[in-house]
Design an enzyme around this catalytic site. Structure first.
Site, PDB file in Angstrom:
ATOM      1  N   CYS A 126     -11.216   2.081  -2.660  1.00 56.52           N
ATOM      2  CA  CYS A 126      -9.811   1.928  -3.056  1.00 56.52           C
ATOM      3  C   CYS A 126      -9.702   1.050  -4.312  1.00 56.52           C
ATOM      4  O   CYS A 126     -10.668   0.925  -5.071  1.00 56.52           O
ATOM      5  CB  CYS A 126      -8.932   1.391  -1.932  1.00 56.52           C
ATOM      6  SG  CYS A 126      -7.176   1.752  -2.256  1.00 56.52           S
ATOM      7  N   ASP A 195      -5.414  -5.168   3.607  1.00 53.64           N
ATOM      8  CA  ASP A 195      -3.950  -5.142   3.710  1.00 53.64           C
ATOM      9  C   ASP A 195      -3.480  -6.060   4.825  1.00 53.64           C
ATOM     10  O   ASP A 195      -2.361  -6.567   4.785  1.00 53.64           O
ATOM     11  CB  ASP A 195      -3.463  -3.711   3.953  1.00 53.64           C
ATOM     12  CG  ASP A 195      -3.704  -2.850   2.725  1.00 53.64           C
ATOM     13  OD1 ASP A 195      -4.829  -2.351   2.565  1.00 53.64           O
ATOM     14  OD2 ASP A 195      -2.771  -2.717   1.913  1.00 53.64           O
TER      15      ASP A 195
HETATM   16  P1  RI2 Z   1      -5.146  -6.026  -3.263  1.00 56.30           P
HETATM   17  C1  RI2 Z   1      -4.236  -1.296  -1.027  1.00 56.30           C
HETATM   18  O1  RI2 Z   1      -3.301  -0.507  -0.347  1.00 56.30           O
HETATM   19  C2  RI2 Z   1      -5.653  -0.952  -0.651  1.00 56.30           C
HETATM   20  O2  RI2 Z   1      -5.831  -0.681   0.721  1.00 56.30           O
HETATM   21  C3  RI2 Z   1      -6.347  -2.224  -1.076  1.00 56.30           C
HETATM   22  O3  RI2 Z   1      -7.649  -2.344  -0.565  1.00 56.30           O
HETATM   23  C4  RI2 Z   1      -5.365  -3.254  -0.523  1.00 56.30           C
HETATM   24  O4  RI2 Z   1      -4.075  -2.689  -0.784  1.00 56.30           O
HETATM   25  C5  RI2 Z   1      -5.483  -4.643  -1.064  1.00 56.30           C
HETATM   26  O5  RI2 Z   1      -5.185  -4.676  -2.419  1.00 56.30           O
HETATM   27  P2  RI2 Z   1      -2.380   0.634  -1.087  1.00 56.30           P
HETATM   28  O6  RI2 Z   1      -1.138  -0.099  -1.570  1.00 56.30           O
HETATM   29  O7  RI2 Z   1      -4.020  -6.871  -2.737  1.00 56.30           O
HETATM   30  O8  RI2 Z   1      -3.159   1.295  -2.180  1.00 56.30           O
HETATM   31  O9  RI2 Z   1      -6.477  -6.695  -3.128  1.00 56.30           O
HETATM   32  O10 RI2 Z   1      -2.016   1.602   0.031  1.00 56.30           O
HETATM   33  O11 RI2 Z   1      -4.885  -5.536  -4.676  1.00 56.30           O
END
Ligand code: RI2
Length: 321
Positions: A126, A195
């Site tokens: 991700c 998350d």
């Molecule tokens: P940071 C994201 O969720 C991903 O799952 C990623 O690993 C997590 O948030 C943490 O992101 P999405 O919004 O706060 O893409 O480290 O569903 O940037």
């Protein structure tokens, strides 16, 4: 940006990533407070509570969102005498959260980078700004390593990750999600974001993370999670579960294709749960901990105690214990 616009962008994932969502929500609340024309303190508070509810209802999984909102809404304490005083305190709390959460990412990057060694192959999944902070800092430290980055179906956040890595000059292999186990034998370390983290150290992160952690566990490859303390979920102390967001089918299969397959149901969970046993280390801005120490982060750094839940329904019968 207004609360409504911000909420809409979070829902559509134009603003995404657990940390960014939290900062954007707090910035929108700050904007709402500053623009409020309320002269009555009660009316001002109600307006802010409504705005908070709009933002809270956008995406259910990343606890950074309710934690951040809880934190800034807590600044509207009972001793406040006027709307002017409320606005000053609220605005200061929002500015403080935004700056502290940015600093936390930098700090995690510095701590996490120490776990990346010369010659390592690091797999990431991700697009986590916190996980990327570790990789970027290691690169700035002069550590020579390579990254294997996954595609991240269905929203392809892996593209954001490989752009950042490419721009930084970090050698990167881009793979489809289903190739993760195939490449695991070449990987020395898995680094992902989070998350939400439960009291028992389970990590909720982008769908596919648990498969990667399982493959890493099988090949004895360490898994490191990079997460700010406000991604730990206090209410899991009470046995509350983290809701896993299931997004619309059209993200996975074009609507016309799906319409021609009436007996097929498309499932699209956005996150999954990796048990603590598959995680070696969680790097927070307060230091690196084994997942089993998650409770201490909730108690000592997040400032939530069981006492905070006084009045909460612990019995499941609507009563207060
Ligand atoms: P940071 C994201 O969720 C991903 O799952 C990623 O690993 C997590 O948030 C943490 O992101 P999405 O919004 O706060 O893409 O480290 O569903 O940037």
């Amino acid at each position: 940006m207004t609360v409504t616009d911000t909420a809409e962008k979070i829902k559509k994932m134009e603003i995404r990533g657990a940390g960014r969502i939290a900062r954007a929500a707090v910035a929108a609340l700050k904007d709402r407070a500053e623009r409020s024309t309320a002269t009555d303190l009660r009316v001002f508070r109600e307006g802010m509570e409504q705005a908070a509810d709009i933002l809270l209802s956008t995406r259910p999984t990343a606890v950074s969102l309710p934690n951040a909102i809880h934190l800034v809404m807590g600044s509207l304490s009972d001793d406040i005498q006027s709307v002017t005083e409320a606005k000053v305190r609220f605005s200061a709390a929002c500015t403080r959260f935004i700056s502290i959460s940015g600093e936390a990412v930098d700090r995690i990057g510095r701590i996490g980078a120490r776990h990346i060694r010369d010659g390592d192959v690091v797999m990431t999944h991700c697009n986590s700004e916190t996980a990327l902070a570790c990789l970027l800092q290691a690169h700035r430290n002069g550590t020579r390593f390579e990254v294997v980055a996954t595609e991240v179906r269905p929203r392809n956040q892996g593209l954001l990750t490989i752009r950042t890595l490419n721009d930084a000059g970090i050698a990167t292999s881009f793979i489809v999600d289903s190739a993760a186990r195939y490449f695991m034998k070449e990987v020395d370390l898995v680094v992902v974001g989070a998350d939400a983290i439960t009291v028992n150290g389970a990590v909720i992160n982008k769908i596919g993370t648990s498969q990667i952690a399982l493959a890493a566990h099988e090949s004895r490859t360490p898994v490191m999670v990079a997460a700010e303390t406000y991604k730990f979920a206090p209410r899991t102390i009470l046995g509350e579960f983290i809701e896993i967001e299931e997004r619309e089918a059209a993200e996975v299969l074009p609507t016309v294709t799906a319409a021609a397959l009436p007996r097929v149901r498309v499932r699209n969970p956005a996150f999954d749960v990796t048990p603590a046993g598959y995680i070696d280390l969680i790097v927070t801005e307060q230091g690196a901990i084994p997942p089993q120490m998650a409770y201490l982060i909730i108690r000592d750094y997040l400032g939530w105690e069981i006492g905070e839940f006084t009045g909460a329904d612990l019995t499941g019968t609507g009563g207060v214990p």
